[in-house]
Motif scaffolding. Structure first.
Motif, short mmCIF file in Angstrom:
data_model
loop_
_atom_site.label_atom_id
_atom_site.label_comp_id
_atom_site.label_asym_id
_atom_site.label_seq_id
_atom_site.Cartn_x
_atom_site.Cartn_y
_atom_site.Cartn_z
N GLY A 1 0.81 -1.19 0.08
CA GLY A 1 -0.35 0.05 -0.44
C GLY A 1 0.80 1.20 0.24
O GLY A 1 0.22 2.18 -0.06
N GLY B 1 3.85 4.09 -1.52
CA GLY B 1 3.07 4.92 -3.08
C GLY B 1 3.22 6.38 -3.06
O GLY B 1 4.30 7.00 -1.71
N VAL C 1 1.54 9.78 -3.19
CA VAL C 1 0.92 10.88 -2.87
C VAL C 1 1.36 12.76 -2.64
O VAL C 1 2.32 12.72 -2.07
CB VAL C 1 -0.21 10.39 -1.86
CG1 VAL C 1 0.71 10.22 -0.36
CG2 VAL C 1 -1.12 10.32 -1.52
N SER D 1 -3.87 10.71 0.78
CA SER D 1 -4.16 9.51 0.98
C SER D 1 -3.49 8.12 1.15
O SER D 1 -3.50 8.12 -0.50
CB SER D 1 -5.84 9.31 1.66
OG SER D 1 -6.40 10.43 2.37
N LEU D 2 -3.40 7.25 1.81
CA LEU D 2 -2.79 6.34 0.92
C LEU D 2 -3.70 4.97 2.65
O LEU D 2 -3.69 5.56 3.41
CB LEU D 2 -1.44 6.25 1.33
CG LEU D 2 -0.78 7.15 0.22
CD1 LEU D 2 0.77 6.75 0.41
CD2 LEU D 2 -1.11 6.13 -0.85
N ARG D 3 -3.86 3.88 2.64
CA ARG D 3 -3.68 3.18 3.42
C ARG D 3 -2.35 2.10 3.14
O ARG D 3 -2.84 0.82 2.31
CB ARG D 3 -5.58 2.02 2.81
CG ARG D 3 -5.71 1.12 4.05
CD ARG D 3 -7.15 0.25 3.27
NE ARG D 3 -8.13 0.05 4.42
CZ ARG D 3 -8.29 -1.07 4.30
NH1 ARG D 3 -8.52 -1.34 3.60
NH2 ARG D 3 -9.22 -1.79 5.58
N GLN E 1 -4.85 3.63 7.78
CA GLN E 1 -5.11 4.73 7.01
C GLN E 1 -4.66 5.97 7.34
O GLN E 1 -4.64 6.74 8.78
CB GLN E 1 -7.11 4.38 7.21
CG GLN E 1 -7.86 5.46 6.17
CD GLN E 1 -7.01 5.78 5.28
OE1 GLN E 1 -7.20 4.65 4.26
NE2 GLN E 1 -6.90 6.27 4.42
N VAL F 1 6.34 5.11 1.26
CA VAL F 1 5.61 6.42 1.72
C VAL F 1 6.41 7.49 1.26
O VAL F 1 7.00 8.21 2.43
CB VAL F 1 4.59 6.67 2.66
CG1 VAL F 1 3.74 7.71 2.92
CG2 VAL F 1 3.60 5.30 3.27
#
Length: 121
Positions: free
Chosen positions: A8, A10, A12, A17-19, A81, A117
């Motif tokens: 999940g 990546g 952004v 948002s990312l989960r 989340q 992230v």
């Protein structure tokens, strides 16, 4: 043998948002607490959030109100989340779990391989 596999991460944009997901697999008898940690470039690893088997949660002050940790006991999976992401959230995020394997009497700490992230415009 027990494994934790994260997914999940990546790239952004700020405010996005990312989960993250982390699934535990292998010879698992019991999972106690699960959590997420992160290591930013040039910094030490820090706690992001943890959740107990009773669903009690704890968060770093820097993520309170923006991040939510949850778990699915049936799937041996923990989620993070992440909302309203900031550039300072950029880091490698690691999953952690206290697990008693089927051939053990003790709980041991297990770690995932980490997922990147990056928050950037």
């Amino acid at each position: 043998q027990v494994q934790l596999v994260e997914s999940g991460g990546g790239l952004v944009q700020p405010g996005g948002s990312l989960r993250l997901s982390c699934a535990a697999s292998g010879s698992i008898d019991t999972i106690n607490s699960m959590g997420w940690y992160r290591r930013a470039p040039g910094k030490q690893r820090e706690l992001v959030a943890t959740i107990t088997s009773g669903d009690s949660t704890k968060y770093a002050d820097s993520v309170k109100g923006r991040f939510t940790i949850s778990r699915d006991g049936a799937k041996n999976t923990v989620y993070l989340q992440m909302n309203s992401l900031k550039p300072e959230d950029t880091a490698v995020y690691y999953c952690n779990a206290a697990i008693r394997a089927t051939n053990s009497n003790n709980f041991n700490d297990y770690w995932g391989q980490g997922t990147q992230v990056t928050v950037s415009s």
